[in-house]
Design an enzyme around this catalytic site. Sequence first.
Site, PDB file in Angstrom:
ATOM      1  CG  ASP A  64      -0.101  -0.556   2.507  1.00  0.00           C
ATOM      2  OD1 ASP A  64       0.942  -0.290   2.459  1.00  0.00           O
ATOM      3  OD2 ASP A  64      -1.061  -0.719   3.302  1.00  0.00           O
TER       4      ASP A  64
ATOM      5  CG  ASP B 237      -8.942  -0.876  11.560  1.00  0.00           C
ATOM      6  OD1 ASP B 237      -8.110  -1.751  11.098  1.00  0.00           O
ATOM      7  OD2 ASP B 237      -9.135   0.086  10.933  1.00  0.00           O
TER       8      ASP B 237
ATOM      9  CG  HIS C 265      -5.973  -2.016   8.680  1.00  0.00           C
ATOM     10  ND1 HIS C 265      -6.044  -0.831   9.355  1.00  0.00           N
ATOM     11  CD2 HIS C 265      -4.550  -2.297   8.693  1.00  0.00           C
ATOM     12  CE1 HIS C 265      -4.587  -0.323   9.584  1.00  0.00           C
ATOM     13  NE2 HIS C 265      -3.855  -1.081   9.133  1.00  0.00           N
TER      14      HIS C 265
ATOM     15  CD  GLU D  25      -8.794   1.198   7.458  1.00  0.00           C
ATOM     16  OE1 GLU D  25      -8.650   0.104   8.308  1.00  0.00           O
ATOM     17  OE2 GLU D  25      -7.982   2.424   8.061  1.00  0.00           O
TER      18      GLU D  25
HETATM   19  C1  GLP Z   1      -0.245  -0.053   8.600  1.00  0.00           C
HETATM   20  C2  GLP Z   1       0.041  -0.807   7.313  1.00  0.00           C
HETATM   21  C3  GLP Z   1      -0.334  -1.987   7.150  1.00  0.00           C
HETATM   22  C4  GLP Z   1       0.149  -2.661   8.713  1.00  0.00           C
HETATM   23  C5  GLP Z   1      -0.757  -2.066   9.621  1.00  0.00           C
HETATM   24  C6  GLP Z   1      -0.173  -2.343  11.132  1.00  0.00           C
HETATM   25  O1  GLP Z   1      -0.815   0.997   8.630  1.00  0.00           O
HETATM   26  N1  GLP Z   1      -0.751  -0.114   6.125  1.00  0.00           N
HETATM   27  O2  GLP Z   1       0.375  -2.786   6.105  1.00  0.00           O
HETATM   28  O3  GLP Z   1       0.151  -4.144   8.575  1.00  0.00           O
HETATM   29  O4  GLP Z   1      -1.049  -0.629   9.648  1.00  0.00           O
HETATM   30  O5  GLP Z   1       0.935  -1.349  11.490  1.00  0.00           O
HETATM   31  P1  GLP Z   1       2.123  -1.727  12.573  1.00  0.00           P
HETATM   32  O6  GLP Z   1       2.846  -2.844  11.936  1.00  0.00           O
HETATM   33  O7  GLP Z   1       2.816  -0.454  12.399  1.00  0.00           O
HETATM   34  O8  GLP Z   1       1.363  -1.918  13.771  1.00  0.00           O
END
Ligand code: GLP
Length: 259
Positions: A66, A135, A137, A142
């Site tokens: 992403d 959440d 995702h 989302e």
């Molecule tokens: C982010 C990314 C995701 C990631 C998730 C968890 O914003 N877009 O690909 O897996 O949210 O983030 P983190 O690994 O910093 O907890």
Amino acid sequence: MAEIVIVPDRAAAGALVAEQIAKLVTERPDAVLGLATGSTPLPVYEALRERLADVDVSRVRGFALDEYVGIDPAHPESYASVIRREVVEPLGLSPELIRTPPAHDEDLAGAGARYEAEIAAAGGIDLQILGIGTDGHIGFNEPGSSFASRTRIKTLTEQTREDNARFFDSIDDVPRHCLTQGLGTIHDARHLVLLAFGEGKAEALAGAVEGPVTASLPGSAIQLHPHVTVVVDEAAASQLRFADYYRHAYANKPEWQTI
Ligand code: GLP
């Protein structure tokens, strides 16, 4: 079902997944990796520095999950910058073979389809690294995301913006939109490796692994995939109903089986 591996800490998770990636790249020097951002995959990238030191990585290809819409690609927290800083440069990958969703293109409406075409032209993703949001995702899909979705623009939830505010000077600087691979895109990868660490991920992880398959918790889409490995620490595993069984299964795994 997914294989659930409960490890003592982030470093152990990083070592386990790096081993699998090194094996893949050794067997297939032009392997296609699906790269995640956020803090979760960092132990994997750290472990890969040593693990890939003697492996030819010049032909490895990669696609990020992403990208934010609306920040300069040169911004240090654009995912293009993060992937370059955390993955491409330290691992010595060939920059031209590593792509991020083209969220900065003038023709934003067609950007998702172009990214899908690039992934298809590469022959699809061999191993997709995933984190999970609080959440539920995956990528930036989302709650409510269709299981059939492809790369497209999404609006971030306020919860995700708050979670990611730690990477920016203030929450006002966190973009509201992103270009993310869809759940259908992720499902097409041949092997999914989802990592989660810490108490804050326990509820989302339990929902994704053991809850009903529902668009309300996009991570639950992994239950529909034939080859998934979930690597978590004890805190993230703390709400798993069948944790003892997962430990038992992993402890008794035949030696010839890889993750
Ligand atoms: C982010 C990314 C995701 C990631 C998730 C968890 O914003 N877009 O690909 O897996 O949210 O983030 P983190 O690994 O910093 O907890």
